[in-house]
Design a protein around this motif. Structure first.
Motif, PDB file in Angstrom:
ATOM      1  N   LEU A 142      55.341  38.926  31.202  1.00 39.55           N
ATOM      2  CA  LEU A 142      54.456  38.146  32.048  1.00 39.55           C
ATOM      3  C   LEU A 142      54.243  36.843  31.237  1.00 39.55           C
ATOM      4  O   LEU A 142      53.943  35.883  32.039  1.00 39.55           O
ATOM      5  N   LYS A 143      54.906  36.676  30.047  1.00 35.34           N
ATOM      6  CA  LYS A 143      54.726  35.280  29.399  1.00 35.34           C
ATOM      7  C   LYS A 143      55.539  34.297  29.942  1.00 35.34           C
ATOM      8  O   LYS A 143      55.307  33.273  30.212  1.00 35.34           O
ATOM      9  N   ASN A 144      56.727  35.053  30.667  1.00 35.05           N
ATOM     10  CA  ASN A 144      57.869  34.192  31.176  1.00 35.05           C
ATOM     11  C   ASN A 144      57.834  34.096  32.779  1.00 35.05           C
ATOM     12  O   ASN A 144      58.318  33.204  33.332  1.00 35.05           O
ATOM     13  N   HIS A 145      57.012  35.221  33.131  1.00 35.46           N
ATOM     14  CA  HIS A 145      57.003  35.076  34.611  1.00 35.46           C
ATOM     15  C   HIS A 145      55.504  35.521  35.184  1.00 35.46           C
ATOM     16  O   HIS A 145      55.181  36.501  35.528  1.00 35.46           O
ATOM     17  N   PRO A 146      54.735  34.641  34.844  1.00 31.87           N
ATOM     18  CA  PRO A 146      53.309  34.822  35.332  1.00 31.87           C
ATOM     19  C   PRO A 146      52.996  35.103  36.685  1.00 31.87           C
ATOM     20  O   PRO A 146      53.701  34.480  37.638  1.00 31.87           O
ATOM     21  N   ARG A 147      52.170  35.825  36.952  1.00 34.60           N
ATOM     22  CA  ARG A 147      51.827  36.264  38.360  1.00 34.60           C
ATOM     23  C   ARG A 147      50.802  35.236  38.724  1.00 34.60           C
ATOM     24  O   ARG A 147      49.923  34.936  38.204  1.00 34.60           O
ATOM     25  N   PRO A 148      50.712  35.217  40.203  1.00 33.88           N
ATOM     26  CA  PRO A 148      49.657  34.356  41.160  1.00 33.88           C
ATOM     27  C   PRO A 148      48.307  35.205  40.777  1.00 33.88           C
ATOM     28  O   PRO A 148      48.503  36.447  40.835  1.00 33.88           O
ATOM     29  N   PRO A 149      47.050  34.402  40.895  1.00 34.35           N
ATOM     30  CA  PRO A 149      45.944  35.101  40.593  1.00 34.35           C
ATOM     31  C   PRO A 149      45.978  36.080  41.855  1.00 34.35           C
ATOM     32  O   PRO A 149      46.109  35.764  42.971  1.00 34.35           O
ATOM     33  N   ILE A 150      45.040  37.166  41.614  1.00 31.36           N
ATOM     34  CA  ILE A 150      44.631  38.054  42.930  1.00 31.36           C
ATOM     35  C   ILE A 150      43.427  37.466  43.597  1.00 31.36           C
ATOM     36  O   ILE A 150      42.678  36.926  43.015  1.00 31.36           O
ATOM     37  N   PRO A 151      43.843  37.390  45.089  1.00 35.94           N
ATOM     38  CA  PRO A 151      42.504  36.910  45.773  1.00 35.94           C
ATOM     39  C   PRO A 151      41.515  37.650  45.655  1.00 35.94           C
ATOM     40  O   PRO A 151      41.173  38.629  45.702  1.00 35.94           O
ATOM     41  N   LEU A 152      40.076  36.578  45.687  1.00 31.76           N
ATOM     42  CA  LEU A 152      38.939  37.233  45.612  1.00 31.76           C
ATOM     43  C   LEU A 152      38.596  38.054  46.396  1.00 31.76           C
ATOM     44  O   LEU A 152      37.884  39.292  46.262  1.00 31.76           O
ATOM     45  N   SER A 153      39.175  38.317  47.845  1.00 36.94           N
ATOM     46  CA  SER A 153      38.684  39.070  48.792  1.00 36.94           C
ATOM     47  C   SER A 153      39.422  40.578  48.436  1.00 36.94           C
ATOM     48  O   SER A 153      38.799  41.443  48.735  1.00 36.94           O
ATOM     49  N   LEU A 154      40.051  40.571  47.623  1.00 36.32           N
ATOM     50  CA  LEU A 154      41.034  41.894  47.137  1.00 36.32           C
ATOM     51  C   LEU A 154      40.313  42.380  45.823  1.00 36.32           C
ATOM     52  O   LEU A 154      40.262  43.461  45.826  1.00 36.32           O
ATOM     53  N   LEU A 155      39.695  41.546  45.228  1.00 37.09           N
ATOM     54  CA  LEU A 155      38.794  41.954  43.837  1.00 37.09           C
ATOM     55  C   LEU A 155      37.461  42.464  44.296  1.00 37.09           C
ATOM     56  O   LEU A 155      36.976  43.532  43.523  1.00 37.09           O
ATOM     57  N   LEU A 156      36.944  42.006  45.218  1.00 31.41           N
ATOM     58  CA  LEU A 156      35.570  42.516  45.640  1.00 31.41           C
ATOM     59  C   LEU A 156      35.392  43.856  46.292  1.00 31.41           C
ATOM     60  O   LEU A 156      36.166  44.079  47.035  1.00 31.41           O
ATOM     61  N   SER A 157      34.642  44.498  45.938  1.00 29.22           N
ATOM     62  CA  SER A 157      34.302  45.629  46.759  1.00 29.22           C
ATOM     63  C   SER A 157      33.746  45.333  48.289  1.00 29.22           C
ATOM     64  O   SER A 157      33.226  44.359  48.315  1.00 29.22           O
ATOM     65  N   GLU A 159      30.886  46.480  49.180  1.00 31.61           N
ATOM     66  CA  GLU A 159      29.269  45.935  49.327  1.00 31.61           C
ATOM     67  C   GLU A 159      29.116  44.726  48.557  1.00 31.61           C
ATOM     68  O   GLU A 159      28.172  43.964  49.198  1.00 31.61           O
ATOM     69  N   GLU A 160      29.857  44.302  47.531  1.00 23.55           N
ATOM     70  CA  GLU A 160      29.986  42.926  46.721  1.00 23.55           C
ATOM     71  C   GLU A 160      30.432  41.916  48.094  1.00 23.55           C
ATOM     72  O   GLU A 160      29.730  40.774  47.985  1.00 23.55           O
ATOM     73  N   ALA A 161      31.371  42.218  48.849  1.00 24.65           N
ATOM     74  CA  ALA A 161      32.017  41.153  49.797  1.00 24.65           C
ATOM     75  C   ALA A 161      30.749  41.098  50.857  1.00 24.65           C
ATOM     76  O   ALA A 161      30.381  39.832  51.187  1.00 24.65           O
ATOM     77  N   SER A 162      29.893  41.995  51.259  1.00 26.98           N
ATOM     78  CA  SER A 162      29.031  42.156  52.259  1.00 26.98           C
ATOM     79  C   SER A 162      27.792  41.214  51.753  1.00 26.98           C
ATOM     80  O   SER A 162      27.316  40.093  52.305  1.00 26.98           O
ATOM     81  N   ILE A 163      27.559  41.051  50.263  1.00 21.51           N
ATOM     82  CA  ILE A 163      26.256  40.338  49.716  1.00 21.51           C
ATOM     83  C   ILE A 163      26.921  39.060  49.698  1.00 21.51           C
ATOM     84  O   ILE A 163      26.116  38.153  50.060  1.00 21.51           O
ATOM     85  N   VAL A 164      28.062  38.740  49.360  1.00 21.58           N
ATOM     86  CA  VAL A 164      28.297  37.352  49.192  1.00 21.58           C
ATOM     87  C   VAL A 164      28.376  36.744  50.741  1.00 21.58           C
ATOM     88  O   VAL A 164      27.966  35.556  51.167  1.00 21.58           O
ATOM     89  N   ILE A 165      28.699  37.322  51.773  1.00 20.04           N
ATOM     90  CA  ILE A 165      28.831  36.856  53.197  1.00 20.04           C
ATOM     91  C   ILE A 165      27.321  36.776  53.877  1.00 20.04           C
ATOM     92  O   ILE A 165      27.122  35.822  54.359  1.00 20.04           O
TER      93      ILE A 165
END
Length: 175
Positions: A142-157, A159-165
């Motif tokens: 991963l030092k040589n091949h960094p990953r793109p960040p995971i979108p917030l829509s996939l990180l939230l449960s 319940e958390e997504a419904s609270i944000v919306i």
């Protein structure tokens, strides 16, 4: 001989006879495994032990030489007994992460399997559990091949997504 072997195998306790497919190693072709075989038993290891011959019950009286044995012997003796319990555990985790219900999830199967195999390695028997990103060769990669960040829509449960919306919608209506 194959019929005698299959007759000696234990039956699946939770799955009716007509629903389970047996694993046949005849002609070097594995018959497909059905999903209910992995989900019906409480522990994945017991299912795999029922499905495939492991080193104790393998047709080889002693371990074949890994450098001179046939590819089939190598798979049956060295690869399947290690990989299949990991695959069964992977399916359990994928179901828990709702991968079969959604099109996109944060669950990365290769990462899970890498972590599982690394921690179940017999050479690491007395060592503590290591998370995926703490595994040395993963860190180096991963030092040589960094990953793109995971979108917030996939990180939230959900319940958390419904609270944000809902909070966004309430703020919009107030403004």
């Amino acid at each position: 001989l194959l019929l005698e072997y299959e007759a000696e195998q234990p039956q699946f306790p939770d799955v009716p006879e007509s629903k389970h497919g047996s694993v046949s190693l005849e002609a070097g072709i594995l018959q497909p495994l059905r999903m209910e075989q992995f989900y019906s038993a409480p522990a994945a290891d017991t299912v795999v032990q029922q499905l495939l011959p492991i080193a104790k019950s393998a047709p080889f009286p002693e371990p074949p030489d890994p450098k001179t044995c046939t590819p089939r012997e190598y798979l049956e003796y060295y690869i399947f007994p290690v990989l299949l319990p990991g695959m069964a555990e992977l399916l359990h985790r994928a179901k828990k992460e709702k991968c079969f219900e959604r099109k996109r999830t944060k669950f990365i199967a290769c990462d899970f399997l890498t972590e599982w195999l690394y921690n179940k390695n017999p050479k690491r028997k007395d060592e503590s559990f290591t998370e995926f990103f703490s595994i040395p060769f993963v860190n180096n990669w991963l030092k040589n091949h960094p990953r793109p960040p995971i979108p917030l829509s996939l990180l939230l449960s959900e319940e958390e997504a419904s609270i944000v919306i809902q909070s966004f919608w309430r703020g919009y209506r107030v403004r």
